[in-house]
Write a protein that holds these residues in place. Structure first.
Motif, PDB file in Angstrom:
ATOM      1  N   ARG A 587      -2.899   1.866   4.080  1.00  0.00           N
ATOM      2  CA  ARG A 587      -3.286   3.590   4.257  1.00  0.00           C
ATOM      3  C   ARG A 587      -2.424   3.930   5.187  1.00  0.00           C
ATOM      4  O   ARG A 587      -2.539   3.541   6.534  1.00  0.00           O
ATOM      5  CB  ARG A 587      -4.731   3.722   4.384  1.00  0.00           C
ATOM      6  N   PRO A 588      -1.811   5.214   5.159  1.00  0.00           N
ATOM      7  CA  PRO A 588      -1.130   5.946   6.374  1.00  0.00           C
ATOM      8  C   PRO A 588      -2.293   6.738   7.053  1.00  0.00           C
ATOM      9  O   PRO A 588      -3.390   6.843   6.638  1.00  0.00           O
ATOM     10  CB  PRO A 588      -0.180   6.868   5.842  1.00  0.00           C
ATOM     11  N   LYS A 589      -2.047   7.559   8.037  1.00  0.00           N
ATOM     12  CA  LYS A 589      -2.916   8.256   8.772  1.00  0.00           C
ATOM     13  C   LYS A 589      -3.447   9.307   8.245  1.00  0.00           C
ATOM     14  O   LYS A 589      -4.748   9.671   8.211  1.00  0.00           O
ATOM     15  CB  LYS A 589      -2.367   8.527  10.411  1.00  0.00           C
ATOM     16  N   LYS A 590      -2.732  10.001   7.016  1.00  0.00           N
ATOM     17  CA  LYS A 590      -2.866  11.319   6.416  1.00  0.00           C
ATOM     18  C   LYS A 590      -3.249  10.713   5.292  1.00  0.00           C
ATOM     19  O   LYS A 590      -3.034  11.702   4.400  1.00  0.00           O
ATOM     20  CB  LYS A 590      -1.547  12.208   6.571  1.00  0.00           C
ATOM     21  N   ALA A 591      -3.790   9.622   4.873  1.00  0.00           N
ATOM     22  CA  ALA A 591      -4.271   9.231   3.514  1.00  0.00           C
ATOM     23  C   ALA A 591      -5.368  10.390   3.028  1.00  0.00           C
ATOM     24  O   ALA A 591      -6.468  10.617   3.841  1.00  0.00           O
ATOM     25  CB  ALA A 591      -4.833   7.833   3.469  1.00  0.00           C
ATOM     26  N   CYS A 592      -5.429  10.651   1.644  1.00  0.00           N
ATOM     27  CA  CYS A 592      -6.470  11.359   1.359  1.00  0.00           C
ATOM     28  C   CYS A 592      -7.772  10.438   0.966  1.00  0.00           C
ATOM     29  O   CYS A 592      -7.667   9.406   0.639  1.00  0.00           O
ATOM     30  CB  CYS A 592      -6.040  11.763  -0.059  1.00  0.00           C
ATOM     31  N   GLY A 593      -9.033  11.262   1.327  1.00  0.00           N
ATOM     32  CA  GLY A 593     -10.230  10.479   1.042  1.00  0.00           C
ATOM     33  C   GLY A 593     -10.906   9.955   2.062  1.00  0.00           C
ATOM     34  O   GLY A 593     -11.907   9.303   2.147  1.00  0.00           O
ATOM     35  N   GLY A 630       1.912   3.039   3.297  1.00  0.00           N
ATOM     36  CA  GLY A 630       1.381   3.493   1.933  1.00  0.00           C
ATOM     37  C   GLY A 630       1.525   4.969   1.727  1.00  0.00           C
ATOM     38  O   GLY A 630       1.774   5.632   2.590  1.00  0.00           O
ATOM     39  N   ALA A 631       1.409   5.471   0.614  1.00  0.00           N
ATOM     40  CA  ALA A 631       1.447   6.812   0.023  1.00  0.00           C
ATOM     41  C   ALA A 631       0.254   7.520   0.293  1.00  0.00           C
ATOM     42  O   ALA A 631      -0.651   6.699   0.522  1.00  0.00           O
ATOM     43  CB  ALA A 631       1.612   6.883  -1.557  1.00  0.00           C
ATOM     44  N   PHE A 632       0.302   8.527   0.588  1.00  0.00           N
ATOM     45  CA  PHE A 632      -0.955   9.383   0.899  1.00  0.00           C
ATOM     46  C   PHE A 632      -2.206   9.428  -0.196  1.00  0.00           C
ATOM     47  O   PHE A 632      -3.272   9.337   0.162  1.00  0.00           O
ATOM     48  CB  PHE A 632      -0.725  10.879   1.130  1.00  0.00           C
ATOM     49  N   TYR A 633      -1.789   8.848  -1.374  1.00  0.00           N
ATOM     50  CA  TYR A 633      -2.750   8.839  -2.495  1.00  0.00           C
ATOM     51  C   TYR A 633      -3.051   7.463  -2.946  1.00  0.00           C
ATOM     52  O   TYR A 633      -3.815   7.470  -3.803  1.00  0.00           O
ATOM     53  CB  TYR A 633      -1.913   9.725  -3.757  1.00  0.00           C
ATOM     54  N   GLY A 634      -2.550   6.522  -2.107  1.00  0.00           N
ATOM     55  CA  GLY A 634      -2.894   5.312  -2.591  1.00  0.00           C
ATOM     56  C   GLY A 634      -2.044   4.115  -1.887  1.00  0.00           C
ATOM     57  O   GLY A 634      -0.862   4.250  -1.632  1.00  0.00           O
ATOM     58  N   PRO A 635      -2.600   2.904  -1.747  1.00  0.00           N
ATOM     59  CA  PRO A 635      -1.617   1.687  -1.243  1.00  0.00           C
ATOM     60  C   PRO A 635      -0.719   1.441  -2.375  1.00  0.00           C
ATOM     61  O   PRO A 635      -1.007   1.739  -3.480  1.00  0.00           O
ATOM     62  CB  PRO A 635      -2.692   0.561  -1.000  1.00  0.00           C
ATOM     63  N   LYS A 636       0.380   0.641  -1.790  1.00  0.00           N
ATOM     64  CA  LYS A 636       1.312   0.400  -2.902  1.00  0.00           C
ATOM     65  C   LYS A 636       2.051  -1.224  -2.453  1.00  0.00           C
ATOM     66  O   LYS A 636       1.774  -1.671  -1.206  1.00  0.00           O
ATOM     67  CB  LYS A 636       2.634   1.374  -2.893  1.00  0.00           C
ATOM     68  N   ILE A 637       2.601  -1.680  -3.217  1.00  0.00           N
ATOM     69  CA  ILE A 637       3.466  -2.923  -3.073  1.00  0.00           C
ATOM     70  C   ILE A 637       4.976  -2.513  -3.179  1.00  0.00           C
ATOM     71  O   ILE A 637       5.369  -2.223  -4.240  1.00  0.00           O
ATOM     72  CB  ILE A 637       3.134  -4.087  -4.222  1.00  0.00           C
ATOM     73  N   ASP A 638       5.665  -2.770  -1.950  1.00  0.00           N
ATOM     74  CA  ASP A 638       6.948  -2.537  -1.947  1.00  0.00           C
ATOM     75  C   ASP A 638       7.737  -3.735  -2.379  1.00  0.00           C
ATOM     76  O   ASP A 638       7.506  -4.668  -1.730  1.00  0.00           O
ATOM     77  CB  ASP A 638       7.393  -1.923  -0.548  1.00  0.00           C
ATOM     78  N   ILE A 639       8.739  -3.775  -3.333  1.00  0.00           N
ATOM     79  CA  ILE A 639       9.219  -4.605  -3.755  1.00  0.00           C
ATOM     80  C   ILE A 639      10.887  -4.413  -3.364  1.00  0.00           C
ATOM     81  O   ILE A 639      11.534  -3.667  -3.827  1.00  0.00           O
ATOM     82  CB  ILE A 639       9.142  -4.757  -5.343  1.00  0.00           C
ATOM     83  N   LYS A 640      11.285  -5.492  -2.672  1.00  0.00           N
ATOM     84  CA  LYS A 640      12.601  -5.415  -2.067  1.00  0.00           C
ATOM     85  C   LYS A 640      13.595  -6.446  -2.657  1.00  0.00           C
ATOM     86  O   LYS A 640      13.062  -7.567  -2.665  1.00  0.00           O
ATOM     87  CB  LYS A 640      12.905  -5.322  -0.532  1.00  0.00           C
TER      88      LYS A 640
END
Length: 833
Positions: A587-593, A630-640
């Motif tokens: 979660r980023p600082k500006k995450a929703c919820g 993560g995105a403001f709308y939810g966590p994510k898995i970054d695949i490089k």
């Protein structure tokens, strides 16, 4: 009558009675006329249903923006000072004469030492306090006792191990309490002109290994293998280059930032040399000087200076003084770094000393302009690359040659795969052979969809903008969308993504918990209004397709669905022969919820589910946490993913989304009619979690990646030119055409060379054209109704099958296609042709 005239007529005497500003002054101060004109233009453009509501919201937004601008101005004063923008500098450089070991070095260093003596005395007077330091990232966390303003990160590294001290480049420090000796300083670094090259923000504060710690903290020791470590390493290398340029030519340095590694290099330095240019013949002298600097093990020393001290220190460099005047506020401080005779404005941090850089080279030089404005002085921008060992430099230079040789734009032209036309910029025109590859990639994914329980759908290309207002994209993304009005003056836009349309599909009927997970896949055409200057071959386009899919699932299904998506990703990239690394972005600082306990719990549960999926898929400790990214709308898995040249690509993605289900009020019936997991959802209902996932990402971009990864030598299953039939003699041409037709009926891309060249010449031509196989036919082959198979690489015993009947050959082709076999040189392997 304009608005200003109306107010003048109505309130003409009021300002005189109350000594208020005149309407003209009032309008000028508050920019009212411009605001109203802009609003009326926007009203005419959008033609909203309720003009009054539109104007009210617009003016309210303007007020908010003005407030934000006022706050932003206050913040910018911390970094931009009281001067004008650098791009307004004009011609300030004056005459220049090359002077090795220039005379300004001595006076500059004298000021440095005078200020340093004062700062050292101030530091010595600061209290020393016992501090607690937690070292992380080296196995189990370890707690060390230290002393503020005395304990150095390099000493902690030595305490871990000799190898740790040898490989550590910089520390990442997160302070957990009060600090001693901290000073606010202005950033005098380059304005962000390389926006794409900016790394993610550090979790803590990047800290020099030779800078004393200031309080209780958690510390992580970073190496060159860490992306942030690379940036610090290349930033320090830019200083080495700057020192070499100063000592070699006496030029006036401007800025020298690190970059992400490309064939151009990993850093540059801008220097003023009047009308003179850096010639390629001079690279050797610069390299020699830089190598000498690295062998001298010059320490990087940090020093806080006031604005006045900085101006005195750089009095002989009008570009540095301009930067100081522009970016350092009056009575403010900034920092400089010294290594050898070089003293440079810099926020840091840096490597401990120049000996960490074992290989450094100048790669190119070009002209730039101070502040990025062509009206300002021209500068010489010198690019360089560096590594902590010579082997890495050698490998990188070899890869650079391959990158240039197998650039997808070059290979695309040579193999007649695609082209672009100025009448439709950013929209690729795929030729027949390119279309074969494009379709094969989609067929490959579609076959996996069928196996993995996805439902392929087709959605419109055009939606009313009300859809994008509901999803939130219109507010944040409309500048990147192509929009227009229909005959009824309704505003529509070409879709830039599929997710809102899939939300409509989910919502079009009542859903039950038994319907979940629902996996919707869509290869719909997408359009994004990229700036023309950003368009780059197939990697940055305006028209494209994605292997886009969205999974609607229950919260208890997140782990299983994410794990399924990861297995899907592994199948795809194993087939391509590419490796990958995984990050969990939280979660980023500006995450929703996060404003409610329920929202925090939802984020906790989602991040835990992703971590569990990663542990099950990759194993504990084999992935890393990228906190706050993560995105403001939810966590994510970054695949490089990494190609055969070990270049990093961001193609696949897996993201959780809590917000779109809320925005579209998506619901499903739960097993119990009394369940109410969320207060804004009726009893007996719950909101699904939405999983955005793509394996290829953009098909166009993936095609570019694969062209360069395979180096133009496609594996058989993906090849647009699978076999060339080569008749030994013109008398065999009729049978050659019969072979072509027989193979085409099997679904294979086979051609015949019926020209007058010799057999060897035909085979050579087919090899150059990257046909996977040559099917040679002569009297024996005609008699026995077969072909003799040759590969494009000589002496490949595994694939040179010799004589096969037509039926066996077609069966063989089917077998290796179905297995996605890695046919000769399919993954860029070197081989004799």
């Amino acid at each position: 009558m304009c608005i200003r005239d109306s107010i003048n007529a109505e309130y003409g005497s009021r300002s005189r009675r109350h000594m208020e500003p005149s309407p003209e002054q009032y309008f000028e101060q508050h920019n009212v006329q411009k605001t109203m004109d802009t609003m009326l233009k926007k009203l005419a453009q959008d033609l909203p249903e309720d003009p009054a509501e539109f104007m009210s919201e617009y003016l309210w937004t303007c007020c908010g923006q003005d407030s934000e601008k006022d706050n932003k101005r206050d913040q910018e004063r911390l970094t931009t000072g009281t001067g004008h923008s650098l791009n307004e500098a004009g011609k300030i450089g004056g005459e220049f004469k090359a002077e090795p070991e220039p005379g300004y070095l001595g006076p500059r260093e004298a000021v440095y030492h005078r200020v340093k003596e004062m700062r050292d005395a101030e530091a010595a007077a600061l209290p020393r306090q016992a501090i607690t330091i937690t070292i992380v990232g080296q196995g189990e966390p370890r707690v060390i006792e230290g002393v503020s303003m005395e304990t150095l990160p390099i000493d902690l590294a030595k305490g871990v191990s000799k190898d740790c001290a040898k490989t550590s480049i910089v520390a990442e420090v997160t302070y957990t309490g009060s600090r001693v000796g901290s000073t606010n300083v202005a950033n005098t670094g380059p304005e962000v002109e390389e926006e794409e090259d900016q790394e993610e923000e550090a979790e803590g504060e990047l800290w020099d290994l030779l800078r004393p710690l200031e309080g209780d903290c958690t510390i992580k020791l970073l190496t060159f293998e860490d992306p942030k470590g690379k940036m610090v390493f290349w930033h320090s290398s830019a200083h080495i280059l700057g020192e070499a340029l100063e000592c070699e030519f006496g030029c006036h340095l401007c800025i020298g930032p690190p970059l992400k590694l490309t064939p151009k290099g990993s850093f540059y330095y801008d220097a003023y040399m009047g009308s003179q240019h850096i010639d390629p013949k001079q690279y050797k002298a610069i390299d020699s000087r830089a190598k000498k600097i690295t062998k001298q093990s010059q320490k990087f020393e940090r020093l806080v200076v006031s604005k006045e001290q900085a101006l005195e220190m750089f009095a002989d460099n009008v570009f540095k003084t301009k930067i100081i005047q522009t970016k350092v506020p009056d009575n403010g401080n900034t920092t400089v770094y010294k290594c050898g005779p070089l003293i440079d404005l810099c926020l840091g941090p840096h490597i401990p000393d120049t000996s960490k850089v074992k290989s450094i080279k100048v790669k190119s030089a070009s002209t730039s302009f101070f502040g990025g404005n062509i009206e300002n002085d021209p500068l010489q921008r010198v690019y360089g690359a560096s590594f902590p060992d010579t082997e890495s430099m050698t490998k990188w230079e070899e890869n650079c040659k391959l990158v240039e040789k197998y650039d997808h734009r070059r290979v695309g032209m040579e193999q007649e795969l695609f082209f672009f036309h100025k009448l439709s910029p950013g929209s690729c025109m795929f030729l027949p052979h390119g279309t074969r590859v494009y379709n094969k990639l989609m067929d490959f994914i579609k076959a996996q969809y069928w196996i993995r329980g996805y439902h392929e759908v087709i959605t419109p290309n055009i939606y009313n903008t009300k859809l994008w207002e509901t999803s939130g994209h219109w507010e944040h993304y409309k500048e990147n969308m192509f929009s227009f009005r229909d005959a009824d003056m309704q505003r529509f836009a070409l879709k830039p993504m599929n997710c809102p349309g899939h939300c409509l599909m989910f919502a079009h009927r009542i859903r039950s918990y038994r319907d979940l997970p629902l996996r919707l896949a869509d290869f719909g055409v997408l359009h994004r209004n990229e700036e023309s200057g950003a368009l780059t071959g197939l990697t940055r386009v305006r028209r494209f397709q994605q292997d886009d899919a969205h999974i609607f699932c229950r919260e208890d299904q997140i782990t299983e669905e994410v794990q399924g998506a990861l297995n899907f990703m592994k199948t795809v990239y194993d087939t391509f022969g590419m490796t990958y690394k995984l990050d969990l972005s939280t979660r980023p600082k500006k995450a929703c919820g996060l404003e409610t306990p329920e929202g925090v719990a939802k984020w906790d549960k989602a991040e835990q589910a992703l971590a569990e999926a990663l542990d099950n898929f990759e194993g504990p400790g084999k992935w890393r946490v990228n906190a706050g990214d993560g995105a403001f709308y939810g966590p994510k898995i970054d695949i490089k993913v990494y190609d055969v040249m070990q270049r990093e690509h961001q193609c696949a993605t897996i993201q959780l989304d809590f917000q779109l289900p809320i925005r579209f009020n998506l619901q499903y019936k739960t097993a119990s009619p009394t369940d109410q997991p969320e207060p804004d959802v009726p009893a007996g209902h719950a909101r699904p979690v939405m999983v955005h996932r793509a394996m290829l990402g953009s098909v166009e971009r993936m095609m570019a990646v694969l062209i360069e990864h395979f180096q133009g030598r496609w594996p058989f299953w993906l090849s647009p030119r699978q076999a060339m039939v080569v008749p030994v003699h013109p008398d065999h041409n009729d049978f050659a055409e019969e072979v072509v037709q027989f193979m085409k009926e099997g679904g294979f891309y086979v051609d015949a060379d019926l020209g007058g060249d010799t057999m060897n010449k035909k085979i050579l031509n087919a090899t150059k054209a990257e046909y996977n196989f040559c099917l040679v036919i002569g009297p024996k082959e005609i008699e026995e109704r077969g072909v003799t198979i040759r590969t494009r690489i000589r002496d490949d015993n595994d694939w040179n099958k010799g004589f096969m009947t037509l039926e066996d050959c077609r069966a063989f082709f089917g077998e290796i296609s179905k297995a996605y076999a890695k046919t000769p040189a399919g993954y860029g392997a070197a081989g004799e042709k």
